[in-house]
Design a protein around this motif. Structure first.
Motif, mmCIF file in Angstrom:
data_model
loop_
_atom_site.group_PDB
_atom_site.id
_atom_site.type_symbol
_atom_site.label_atom_id
_atom_site.label_comp_id
_atom_site.label_asym_id
_atom_site.label_seq_id
_atom_site.Cartn_x
_atom_site.Cartn_y
_atom_site.Cartn_z
ATOM 1 N N VAL A 145 0.876 -1.173 0.000
ATOM 2 C CA VAL A 145 0.000 0.000 0.000
ATOM 3 C C VAL A 145 0.914 1.224 0.000
ATOM 4 O O VAL A 145 1.407 1.633 1.056
ATOM 5 C CB VAL A 145 -0.933 0.005 1.221
ATOM 6 N N ASP A 148 -1.445 5.068 2.089
ATOM 7 C CA ASP A 148 -2.714 4.785 2.755
ATOM 8 C C ASP A 148 -3.249 6.084 3.341
ATOM 9 O O ASP A 148 -2.821 6.530 4.408
ATOM 10 C CB ASP A 148 -2.494 3.740 3.852
ATOM 11 N N TYR A 153 -5.516 0.364 6.126
ATOM 12 C CA TYR A 153 -4.828 -0.894 5.829
ATOM 13 C C TYR A 153 -3.775 -1.252 6.887
ATOM 14 O O TYR A 153 -3.195 -2.332 6.834
ATOM 15 C CB TYR A 153 -4.155 -0.812 4.461
ATOM 16 N N SER A 154 -3.521 -0.345 7.814
ATOM 17 C CA SER A 154 -2.440 -0.575 8.786
ATOM 18 C C SER A 154 -2.701 -1.813 9.628
ATOM 19 O O SER A 154 -1.791 -2.622 9.869
ATOM 20 C CB SER A 154 -2.279 0.657 9.675
ATOM 21 N N ILE A 157 -2.062 -4.950 7.528
ATOM 22 C CA ILE A 157 -0.638 -5.170 7.257
ATOM 23 C C ILE A 157 0.068 -5.686 8.510
ATOM 24 O O ILE A 157 0.886 -6.609 8.450
ATOM 25 C CB ILE A 157 0.010 -3.872 6.744
ATOM 26 N N SER A 314 3.273 -1.006 4.046
ATOM 27 C CA SER A 314 2.311 0.080 3.868
ATOM 28 C C SER A 314 2.942 1.376 4.337
ATOM 29 O O SER A 314 3.694 1.396 5.321
ATOM 30 C CB SER A 314 1.030 -0.203 4.661
ATOM 31 N N ASP A 316 1.638 4.803 5.711
ATOM 32 C CA ASP A 316 0.442 5.429 6.273
ATOM 33 C C ASP A 316 0.627 6.947 6.278
ATOM 34 O O ASP A 316 1.482 7.477 6.986
ATOM 35 C CB ASP A 316 0.221 4.910 7.692
#
Length: 529
Positions: A145, A148, A153-154, A157, A314, A316
């Motif tokens: 990702v 994000d 999605y954290s 992941i 990811s 963030d």
């Protein structure tokens, strides 16, 4: 006293064989006639009213569309999708298991692993995309990702054992010119290999700066050809002036432009005030990238590098939303450039060979941020068939592609849709479905089905005694309001008829996939609570 008659033992065809010197008995002839009445000859029985045909009928094959053939046999349905890949849910018409497998379909049902997902907000787009990431991670793919925006999605992941890097909360910085794993391994490469990789890396750095300068916090426009030429030389000089294993930063490029070395003045064929006039705007734009609302984001070396050996990664950038949409756009461009540069660099030197799953959620933000991300998406979509990376474009409406400023950029965005053989369409309005029909043919029945998911048909409450809006167990005396299209999707593969499926989340997914913090209201017979 009655005489007992003996029954002949002749009853099967092989008992009918006889020699030429022995005539058949009466019992044998009677048995042969009985057998002839039991099995009809090829042209039928002879005799009056016996249905004998003088010529054998070869039969006739009739074809017709489902709208006409449905009156003869009203149970016609399109063939289901292969039961492998990512299980989506049950077919809403037949109850059959429906799976989606963009990677496995490539070269068979489709020509590329691109997926276009669209529906109204809150209808469950992200839940489906996260399930694809979760299941494909079990198959060996690496969910990535790159930006994000909402931080949704954290949790997924981390649940996969992956690495999450937060940008914008004051703890981490990101260098858009970072070389990723190359800075630790390029020293051991041959001279020719090293020079080739550095040329590619510097070209990426230049394109990243051009994309950042195109945002409102840079120049607010795309740099012209002279400014591009100046940036190209300045990036190469800034990279060459760094110690071994150290990447240049944005301020290093600005310092080179201000210093006006002879190589740069010769390339621009300008000196003195003429040189200052040509480079003044691009210098001011680079200063804007490391100051003002963007201060603390791109003004130094990367403090939290990506771990590309993790099961998933990811970046963030949800903390940037407090600084405004323009800052979010700049953050998306920088994080995308950094993430893809790190992965491509690792692949180029053989440190990584895993396939990726790239969920491009909040695509409307990416499209409205400027041409930088559109160019990145366009490049990825053209190569994903070679790398077998599953790219998932998630948006609300086809009108998002019209938000770009120039027709060239809009054409690139339309090309993204054309290169996606798999479409997943959720709850949408009739007006939106008419626009979709221009890209993917939808039958009248498919439009009616998707349109029925768009809004509730009544203002009353739908009673679900088992689950509430998030799938949690509710009491039998509770009534809940559930959107009719939540978790329902029509999967279109090429020109095949669409398959409608309903997604059911597991308890683990309910913990990992939560995309908002709003508490859905539940009511009892005594009133709200």
């Amino acid at each position: 006293m009655a005489r007992k008659h003996k029954t002949p033992e002749v009853s099967t065809p092989h008992r009918m064989t006889r020699t030429a010197d022995k005539a058949p008995s009466r019992a044998e002839r009677r048995a042969e006639r009985a057998l002839a009445k039991r099995f009809a000859p090829r042209l039928g029985w002879s005799g009056r009213f016996s249905g004998r045909a003088p010529v054998e009928d070869p039969g006739t094959v009739y074809t017709g569309p489902s709208t006409q053939a449905g009156a003869i046999y009203p149970f016609l349905l399109g063939a289901g999708l292969p039961p492998r890949g990512v299980p989506v849910g049950r077919d809403v018409l037949t109850g059959e298991l429906v799976c989606i497998d963009p990677s496995g379909w490539t070269g068979q049902l489709t020509t590329n692993p691109g997926v276009w997902v669209m529906s109204q907000p809150g209808a469950g787009k992200s839940a489906l995309v996260k399930r694809i990431c979760l299941v494909y991670a079990a198959y060996g793919h690496m969910p990535v990702v790159p930006g994000d925006v909402k931080g949704e999605y954290s949790e997924l992941i981390r649940g996969l054992g992956g690495s999450v890097v937060r940008i914008g909360d004051g703890s981490n910085r990101l260098n858009p010119l970072d070389s990723g794993l190359l800075k630790g391994h390029i020293k051991g490469l041959s001279v020719e290999r090293r020079e080739a990789l550095l040329d590619v890396l510097n070209s990426r750095r230049q394109e990243t700066l051009i994309a950042l300068l195109s945002t409102k916090h840079g120049l607010g426009r795309t740099p012209n050809e002279i400014e591009r030429s100046a940036l190209d030389t300045a990036v190469h000089l800034a990279a060459a002036g760094q110690p071994e294993g150290i990447d240049p930063v944005v301020t290093d490029v600005t310092d080179v432009l201000r210093a006006a070395p002879s190589e740069l003045r010769q390339k621009l064929a300008a000196d003195g005030e003429r040189y200052q006039d040509l480079t003044r705007s691009v210098i001011a734009g680079l200063d804007n990238l490391v100051g003002g609302p963007l201060k603390g984001l791109f003004d130094g070396q990367t403090t939290a590098p990506l771990d590309i050996h993790a099961p998933a990664v990811s970046v963030d950038i949800s903390a940037l939303r407090a600084r405004g949409n323009d800052v979010v756009s700049a953050g998306m461009i920088a994080t995308w450039a950094y993430t893809y540069s790190s992965i491509d660099s690792a692949r180029s030197i053989g440190l990584m060979d895993r396939k990726l799953v790239l969920p491009m959620d909040e695509m409307w933000r990416a499209l409205r941020s400027g041409p930088g991300l559109v160019d990145a998406m366009d490049a990825i979509s053209r190569l994903n068939r070679v790398t077998d990376d599953v790219t998932i474009y998630v948006t609300h409406s086809l009108l998002d592609v019209e938000a770009l400023p120039t027709e060239m950029d809009r054409a690139k965005a339309r090309g993204l849709m054309d290169r996606c053989d798999t479409w997943v369409i959720g709850a949408s309005t009739e007006e939106e479905l008419l626009r979709v029909t221009g890209k993917r043919q939808l039958t009248e029945q498919e439009r009616m089905m998707i349109g029925s998911w768009a809004s509730a048909t009544t203002t009353g409450l739908d009673i679900d005694p088992t689950h509430d809006g998030d799938g949690q167990t509710a009491g039998r005396d509770e009534e809940i309001t559930r959107h009719p299209g939540r978790g329902k999707y029509l999967i279109k593969v090429g020109t095949r008829p669409g398959i409608a499926a309903a997604l059911e989340l597991t308890p683990t997914e309910l913990q990992l996939y939560r995309t908002d913090n709003n508490q859905r209201r539940t009511t009892t017979t005594g009133g709200s609570r």
